[in-house]
Design an enzyme around this catalytic site. Structure first.
Site, PDB file in Angstrom:
ATOM      1  N   ARG A  17       2.877   5.035  -0.119  1.00  8.28           N
ATOM      2  CA  ARG A  17       2.322   5.852   0.956  1.00  8.28           C
ATOM      3  C   ARG A  17       3.076   5.588   2.243  1.00  8.28           C
ATOM      4  O   ARG A  17       3.530   4.471   2.479  1.00  8.28           O
ATOM      5  CB  ARG A  17       0.843   5.516   1.175  1.00  8.28           C
ATOM      6  CG  ARG A  17      -0.029   5.905   0.010  1.00  8.28           C
ATOM      7  CD  ARG A  17      -1.299   5.141  -0.047  1.00  8.28           C
ATOM      8  NE  ARG A  17      -1.126   3.727   0.186  1.00  8.28           N
ATOM      9  CZ  ARG A  17      -2.084   2.949   0.687  1.00  8.28           C
ATOM     10  NH1 ARG A  17      -3.256   3.468   0.997  1.00  8.28           N
ATOM     11  NH2 ARG A  17      -1.881   1.663   0.862  1.00  8.28           N
ATOM     12  N   GLY A  83       5.898  -8.180  -4.933  1.00  9.50           N
ATOM     13  CA  GLY A  83       6.862  -9.274  -4.867  1.00  9.50           C
ATOM     14  C   GLY A  83       7.790  -9.342  -6.061  1.00  9.50           C
ATOM     15  O   GLY A  83       7.779  -8.475  -6.939  1.00  9.50           O
ATOM     16  N   HIS A 236       5.384  -8.933   1.711  1.00 14.85           N
ATOM     17  CA  HIS A 236       4.669  -8.982   0.442  1.00 14.85           C
ATOM     18  C   HIS A 236       3.305  -8.345   0.670  1.00 14.85           C
ATOM     19  O   HIS A 236       2.571  -8.755   1.572  1.00 14.85           O
ATOM     20  CB  HIS A 236       4.513 -10.423  -0.048  1.00 14.85           C
ATOM     21  CG  HIS A 236       3.894 -10.516  -1.398  1.00 14.85           C
ATOM     22  ND1 HIS A 236       3.023 -11.510  -1.762  1.00 14.85           N
ATOM     23  CD2 HIS A 236       4.009  -9.718  -2.489  1.00 14.85           C
ATOM     24  CE1 HIS A 236       2.631 -11.328  -3.005  1.00 14.85           C
ATOM     25  NE2 HIS A 236       3.218 -10.243  -3.468  1.00 14.85           N
ATOM     26  N   ASP A 237       2.960  -7.346  -0.116  1.00 16.52           N
ATOM     27  CA  ASP A 237       1.751  -6.568   0.172  1.00 16.52           C
ATOM     28  C   ASP A 237       0.491  -7.428   0.237  1.00 16.52           C
ATOM     29  O   ASP A 237      -0.413  -7.151   1.028  1.00 16.52           O
ATOM     30  CB  ASP A 237       1.584  -5.406  -0.818  1.00 16.52           C
ATOM     31  CG  ASP A 237       1.687  -5.810  -2.278  1.00 16.52           C
ATOM     32  OD1 ASP A 237       1.688  -7.025  -2.573  1.00 16.52           O
ATOM     33  OD2 ASP A 237       1.781  -4.915  -3.135  1.00 16.52           O
TER      34      ASP A 237
END
Length: 489
Positions: A17, A83, A236-237
Site C-alpha cells: 500500500r 525482513g 522492518h514492518d
C-alpha cells in the site's frame, strides 16, 4: 507550517500500500488515507520462489505519482517491508537475478550446518537472533554454494526496503532494524559480524554499516520536479508496528498480528541468556536503541492459505460460523515448519490432526476453528514464556496490525492468556513508518511522544478475559503439560 504530508510505502508478503498521512502539529491530529493498494505474490523463476520486484516498484511509483498529481506537497517518504529477503546488485547498481523469497526451500538443511560448524550458542552470543531456517545468513550460504555464477557478479546486497529506497534516490542504505533480522549483525557492535558473514561466503564489501532509523537517505524527484526526502524509517514492518503500539508501561506486551504473529515486549537491554537461547527468543533492533524481545509465530498465514485454496471471500461470514463451533476439538502447533509453505494447507492441517489421533477438521469453519484455537493457545504459552524470561508478569497485551480486526481471535487470545487485550491500531506498520518521518521532520520528540498521538487519534477495543470460556478451561487443565515447540529451531 501547520500541516505535514508524509507518505508511507508499506509492503507485506501478500499486498502493498501507498498511504498518505496528514499531521496537524497544532492540534496533534493524524489521519491516514489509502492512495494505492496492490498485490504482492510469489512467482516461480528458474525453479525458485521469487518476488516480482519490478511490478512492486512500478506500483510504488504509481502510488507516489497519484499523491503528487493531487497537488499535495509531500514532506517525506518512508518504506517498510518484511525482513530477511534481499536484492543483489552488480558494480553498475543493476539487479543480479530476482530476489528469492524466504519461503523458498533452497535453505533446507543449511541451518543445521551452521549449528555444527559455528555452534548454536556462538551464533546466538554474536547475534541475539532466533534460529529460523530462512534467516538471511542461511539464504546467503545457499546462494554462494548453489549459484556461484550469480555470486561472482555481485557487488552489493540490499534488504528489500533499502532496495526500493535506492531505486527512488540512487543512494544505498542498510537500515538497522531490518538488518538485525538477517542474524548477521553483531548485537554488541550494531555492525555486520565478520565471523557470521564469512561463513555465508558473501563478501563484507556487499554491505555498508547499518544505520539507525531517522536519517534521510536521499531525495526522490517527483514528476513536478520537487525533491522529496526519503527517510530511513524503522524499515522492518514489525519494528514500525511496535513504534505505533500504544504501550502503556513496562507491563504491556505486544502482538503484531498479520501473516506472521510476533509477540514480545520492549527492552533497553537484550536477553541473550541460556534461557533465552533455549526458548529461541529474538532480540531484533528497534527505534531509539530499544530491543524488540519477541518470538515469531506462524500467524494468519495458515488462514490466508486456506482462504485462497478454498476460494473463500466472505471472511466475516466464516468467522461467524467458526464462533458457533466448540473450542479446542482440533489442535495443531502453528509453529511446526510443515506449515511454512505446504502444497496444500488444508491437507497439511488435516494430516497433523490425524497424526495426533484427533478429530479431523473437514469444513471451512472447522479448519478456521482449528487455526484460531491453536494460535490462541500458542499465544498463551509464549506470553507465559516471555514473562518468565523477564521475571515479571504482563498486565496488558496490545494486538496491532490487520489481525486485530478478528474479534473472535482477540477474545480467544484474552481468554487463553488470562489478560486484558487492547486491539488496535489496524494500520500499525504504516503509522510507525509515519512516526519516524515526523520525528525526522522535528514534529515529534520521540517514540513515546508519537504513541500519545496514536492513542489520541485511534480508538482501541478492549477484550476482557473470560475465565469460564472453553479455551480458558482448556488452558487451566493442560497448560502445565504443554511445551512450546519452537518455530524451526
Amino acid at each position: 507550517m501547520t500541516f505535514r504530508h508524509c507518505v508511507a510505502v508499506d509492503l507485506g508478503a501478500s499486498s502493498g500500500r501507498v498511504m498518505l498521512a496528514r499531521y496537524d502539529s497544532k492540534h496533534r491530529t493524524l489521519t491516514l488515507r489509502e492512495i494505492h493498494r496492490f498485490v504482492n505474490c510469489l512467482q516461480k523463476t528458474d525453479g525458485f520462489d521469487t518476488w516480482d520486484i519490478d511490478s512492486l516498484e512500478k506500483d510504488i511509483r504509481l502510488g507516489l505519482k497519484k499523491v503528487c498529481n493531487e497537488g499535495i506537497l509531500i514532506d517525506s517518504i518512508g518504506i517498510d517491508t518484511w525482513g530477511v529477503d534481499y536484492v543483489l546488485l552488480d558494480k553498475q547498481g543493476q539487479r543480479v537475478g530476482l530476489p528469492v523469497s524466504y519461503r523458498d526451500n533452497r535453505t533446507t538443511g543449511i541451518m543445521p550446518q551452521a549449528l555444527v560448524q559455528i555452534g548454536k550458542s556462538e551464533i546466538y552470543r554474536r547475534s541475539g537472533i532466533q534460529f529460523l531456517p530462512f534467516n538471511t545468513i542461511y539464504q546467503l550460504r545457499a546462494l554462494t554454494k548453489q549459484q556461484p555464477e550469480l555470486t561472482a557478479q555481485v557487488a552489493h546486497a540490499l534488504l528489500m526496503p533499502d532496495y526500493f529506497s535506492y531505486r527512488l534516490t540512487g543512494e544505498m542504505n542498510w537500515e538497522y532494524t531490518n538488518a538485525t533480522t538477517t542474524q548477521l549483525v553483531n548485537i554488541n557492535t550494531d555492525d555486520w559480524d565478520d565471523t557470521l558473514l564469512a561463513w555465508t561466503g558473501a563478501k563484507k564489501s556487499w554491505f555498508g554499516r547499518p544505520s539507525h532509523p531517522g536519517n534521510v537517505i536521499g531525495d526522490w524527484i517527483c514528476p513536478q520536479g520537487n525533491r522529496i526526502p526519503v527517510v530511513a524509517v524503522a524499515s522492518h514492518d514489525t519494528a514500525s508496528a511496535v513504534i505505533a503500539s500504544p504501550l502503556a508501561n513496562k507491563h504491556s506486551a505486544y502482538l503484531s498480528s498479520g501473516t506472521w504473529s510476533l509477540m514480545g515486549f520492549e527492552s533497553k537491554m537484550p536477553y541473550t541468556t541460556d534461557e533465552a537461547l533455549a526458548a529461541n527468543i529474538t532480540n531484533e533492533g528497534g527505534a531509539e536503541g530499544r530491543y524488540r524481545v519477541l518470538k515469531n509465530i506462524m500467524g494468519l498465514w495458515l488462514l490466508q492459505r486456506v482462504l485462497k485454496e478454498r476460494r473463500i471471500t466472505d471472511l466475516p461470514a466464516l468467522i461467524a460460523q467458526t464462533e458457533a463451533l466448540p473450542a479446542c476439538r482440533f489442535l495443531i502447533n502453528p509453529n511446526d515448519d510443515r506449515f511454512i509453505n505446504p502444497d496444500d494447507m488444508r491437507a497439511e492441517i488435516q494430516a497433523a490432526c490425524r497424526e495426533t489421533d484427533q478429530p479431523v477438521p473437514v469444513s471451512d469453519a472447522e479448519l478456521a476453528r482449528c487455526i484460531f484455537d491453536s494460535l490462541a493457545l500458542l499465544y498463551a504459552d509464549i506470553l507465559h514464556e516471555l514473562a518468565n524470561l523477564r521475571g515479571e508478569k504482563f498486565t496488558q497485551l496490545h494486538i496491532v496490525g490487520g489481525g486485530c480486526q478478528n474479534s473472535l481471535l482477540n477474545q480467544l487470545c484474552a481468554d487463553a492468556c488470562g489478560i486484558r487485550v487492547m486491539a488496535g491500531p489496524v494500520e500499525a506498520s504504516t503509522l510507525g513508518n509515519i512516526g519516524i518521518q515526523l520525528m525526522t521532520l522535528d514534529e515529534l520528540n520521540n517514540v513515546d511522544d508519537f504513541r500519545q498521538v496514536v492513542s489520541a487519534n485511534y480508538d482501541l477495543t478492549t477484550y476482557i478475559p473470560n475465565p469460564d470460556s472453553e479455551i480458558a478451561r482448556h488452558v487451566a487443565q493442560f497448560q502445565p503439560k504443554r511445551q512450546t515447540k519452537e518455530l524451526c529451531a
